[in-house]
Design a protein around this motif. Structure first.
Motif, PDB file in Angstrom:
ATOM      1  N   GLN A  14     -38.342 -94.734  -5.471  1.00  0.00           N
ATOM      2  CA  GLN A  14     -37.220 -95.308  -4.470  1.00  0.00           C
ATOM      3  C   GLN A  14     -36.199 -95.994  -5.317  1.00  0.00           C
ATOM      4  O   GLN A  14     -34.995 -95.794  -5.137  1.00  0.00           O
ATOM      5  N   ALA A  15     -36.606 -96.778  -6.349  1.00  0.00           N
ATOM      6  CA  ALA A  15     -35.632 -97.559  -7.076  1.00  0.00           C
ATOM      7  C   ALA A  15     -34.983 -96.463  -8.012  1.00  0.00           C
ATOM      8  O   ALA A  15     -33.650 -96.660  -8.171  1.00  0.00           O
ATOM      9  N   ALA A  16     -35.760 -95.605  -8.513  1.00  0.00           N
ATOM     10  CA  ALA A  16     -35.099 -94.659  -9.566  1.00  0.00           C
ATOM     11  C   ALA A  16     -33.960 -93.707  -8.841  1.00  0.00           C
ATOM     12  O   ALA A  16     -33.002 -93.471  -9.219  1.00  0.00           O
ATOM     13  N   PHE A  17     -34.339 -93.243  -7.530  1.00  0.00           N
ATOM     14  CA  PHE A  17     -33.484 -92.569  -6.614  1.00  0.00           C
ATOM     15  C   PHE A  17     -32.086 -93.300  -6.358  1.00  0.00           C
ATOM     16  O   PHE A  17     -31.046 -92.794  -6.460  1.00  0.00           O
ATOM     17  N   MET A  18     -32.275 -94.507  -5.850  1.00  0.00           N
ATOM     18  CA  MET A  18     -31.052 -95.530  -5.521  1.00  0.00           C
ATOM     19  C   MET A  18     -30.429 -95.388  -6.843  1.00  0.00           C
ATOM     20  O   MET A  18     -28.923 -95.435  -6.792  1.00  0.00           O
ATOM     21  N   TYR A  24     -24.490 -91.475  -9.848  1.00  0.00           N
ATOM     22  CA  TYR A  24     -23.509 -90.396  -9.558  1.00  0.00           C
ATOM     23  C   TYR A  24     -22.153 -90.932  -8.837  1.00  0.00           C
ATOM     24  O   TYR A  24     -21.045 -90.178  -9.176  1.00  0.00           O
ATOM     25  N   LYS A  25     -22.277 -91.853  -8.023  1.00  0.00           N
ATOM     26  CA  LYS A  25     -20.971 -92.566  -7.331  1.00  0.00           C
ATOM     27  C   LYS A  25     -20.116 -92.980  -8.464  1.00  0.00           C
ATOM     28  O   LYS A  25     -18.965 -92.774  -8.307  1.00  0.00           O
ATOM     29  N   LEU A  38     -20.590 -86.711 -21.372  1.00  0.00           N
ATOM     30  CA  LEU A  38     -21.124 -87.888 -20.444  1.00  0.00           C
ATOM     31  C   LEU A  38     -21.572 -87.834 -19.081  1.00  0.00           C
ATOM     32  O   LEU A  38     -22.508 -88.301 -18.882  1.00  0.00           O
ATOM     33  N   THR A  39     -20.606 -87.521 -18.415  1.00  0.00           N
ATOM     34  CA  THR A  39     -20.958 -87.300 -16.712  1.00  0.00           C
ATOM     35  C   THR A  39     -22.139 -86.572 -16.437  1.00  0.00           C
ATOM     36  O   THR A  39     -22.917 -86.924 -15.827  1.00  0.00           O
ATOM     37  N   ASP A  40     -21.981 -85.334 -17.268  1.00  0.00           N
ATOM     38  CA  ASP A  40     -23.381 -84.418 -16.904  1.00  0.00           C
ATOM     39  C   ASP A  40     -24.442 -85.035 -17.480  1.00  0.00           C
ATOM     40  O   ASP A  40     -25.582 -84.942 -16.880  1.00  0.00           O
ATOM     41  N   GLN A  41     -24.387 -85.529 -18.653  1.00  0.00           N
ATOM     42  CA  GLN A  41     -25.720 -86.179 -19.225  1.00  0.00           C
ATOM     43  C   GLN A  41     -26.452 -87.147 -18.458  1.00  0.00           C
ATOM     44  O   GLN A  41     -27.495 -87.403 -18.253  1.00  0.00           O
ATOM     45  N   GLU A  91     -15.161 -97.735 -21.835  1.00  0.00           N
ATOM     46  CA  GLU A  91     -14.554 -98.397 -20.828  1.00  0.00           C
ATOM     47  C   GLU A  91     -14.331 -97.771 -19.632  1.00  0.00           C
ATOM     48  O   GLU A  91     -13.345 -97.785 -18.812  1.00  0.00           O
ATOM     49  N   TYR A  92     -15.321 -97.119 -19.421  1.00  0.00           N
ATOM     50  CA  TYR A  92     -15.379 -96.152 -17.900  1.00  0.00           C
ATOM     51  C   TYR A  92     -16.062 -96.850 -16.821  1.00  0.00           C
ATOM     52  O   TYR A  92     -15.946 -96.579 -15.832  1.00  0.00           O
ATOM     53  N   VAL A  93     -16.937 -97.842 -17.302  1.00  0.00           N
ATOM     54  CA  VAL A  93     -17.562 -98.803 -16.167  1.00  0.00           C
ATOM     55  C   VAL A  93     -17.296-100.351 -16.643  1.00  0.00           C
ATOM     56  O   VAL A  93     -16.951-100.624 -17.667  1.00  0.00           O
ATOM     57  N   THR A  94     -17.390-100.916 -15.572  1.00  0.00           N
ATOM     58  CA  THR A  94     -17.200-102.398 -15.916  1.00  0.00           C
ATOM     59  C   THR A  94     -18.206-103.017 -16.144  1.00  0.00           C
ATOM     60  O   THR A  94     -19.418-102.589 -16.073  1.00  0.00           O
TER      61      THR A  94
END
Length: 124
Positions: A14-18, A24-25, A38-41, A91-94
Motif C-alpha cells: 500500500q505504501a509503495a503503491f501510494m 507519477y503525478k 529520468l521520467t521513464d526510469q 531542480e525538477y522537484v522541490t
C-alpha cells in the motif's frame, strides 16, 4: 492484525503503491526532454517495487524465491532513491517533495528488509 489475503493487503504494498502514484503525478511536470530518461526510469523503478511485491507474495511458500523477489523490490526502491536524487539535482522537484518521497522510500525499504530477515513470518 488484519488478515492478509493478497499482496494488496500488505502495508508495504500500500505504501509503495501510494508512493509510486505520487511519483507519477510529480513526474508529469518534468521537462519533455526527460520523457525517455529520468521520467521513464523513476516511474519504472517505483512501479516495479509494487509488481515485485505481488510476485513475492505469490512465492512466499518458497523462502528462497520469496526472499529473492523481495531483494528485487529492495533494489528497485533503492534505485528510486537515486532517481529522486537526480530529480532534485536537476531542480525538477522541490526539496519538500524530495524529502517526503525519500522518507517514504526509506520506510518502504525498512519494511522490505524486515520481511527479508524474517521470511518465515509471511508463509501464511
Amino acid at each position: 492484525m488484519a488478515k492478509i489475503a493478497t499482496h494488496k493487503d500488505l502495508r508495504v504494498y500500500q505504501a509503495a503503491f501510494m508512493a509510486a502514484m505520487d511519483i507519477y503525478k510529480l513526474s508529469k511536470s518534468f521537462p519533455v526532454e526527460e520523457k525517455f530518461s529520468l521520467t521513464d526510469q523513476i516511474r519504472r523503478s517505483s512501479r516495479s517495487v509494487c509488481a515485485n511485491l505481488a510476485e513475492a507474495f505469490r512465492k512466499r511458500r518458497y523462502p528462497k524465491n520469496f526472499v529473492s523477489k523481495l531483494s528485487d523490490c529492495e533494489a528497485e526502491a533503492a534505485e528510486t532513491h537515486v532517481w529522486l536524487d537526480f530529480a532534485l539535482a536537476c531542480e525538477y522537484v522541490t526539496i519538500e517533495d524530495y524529502e517526503k518521497l525519500y522518507k517514504e522510500y526509506d520506510m518502504i525499504l525498512g519494511m522490505l528488509v524486515k520481511m527479508i530477515v524474517e521470511p518465515e513470518k509471511w508463509n501464511l
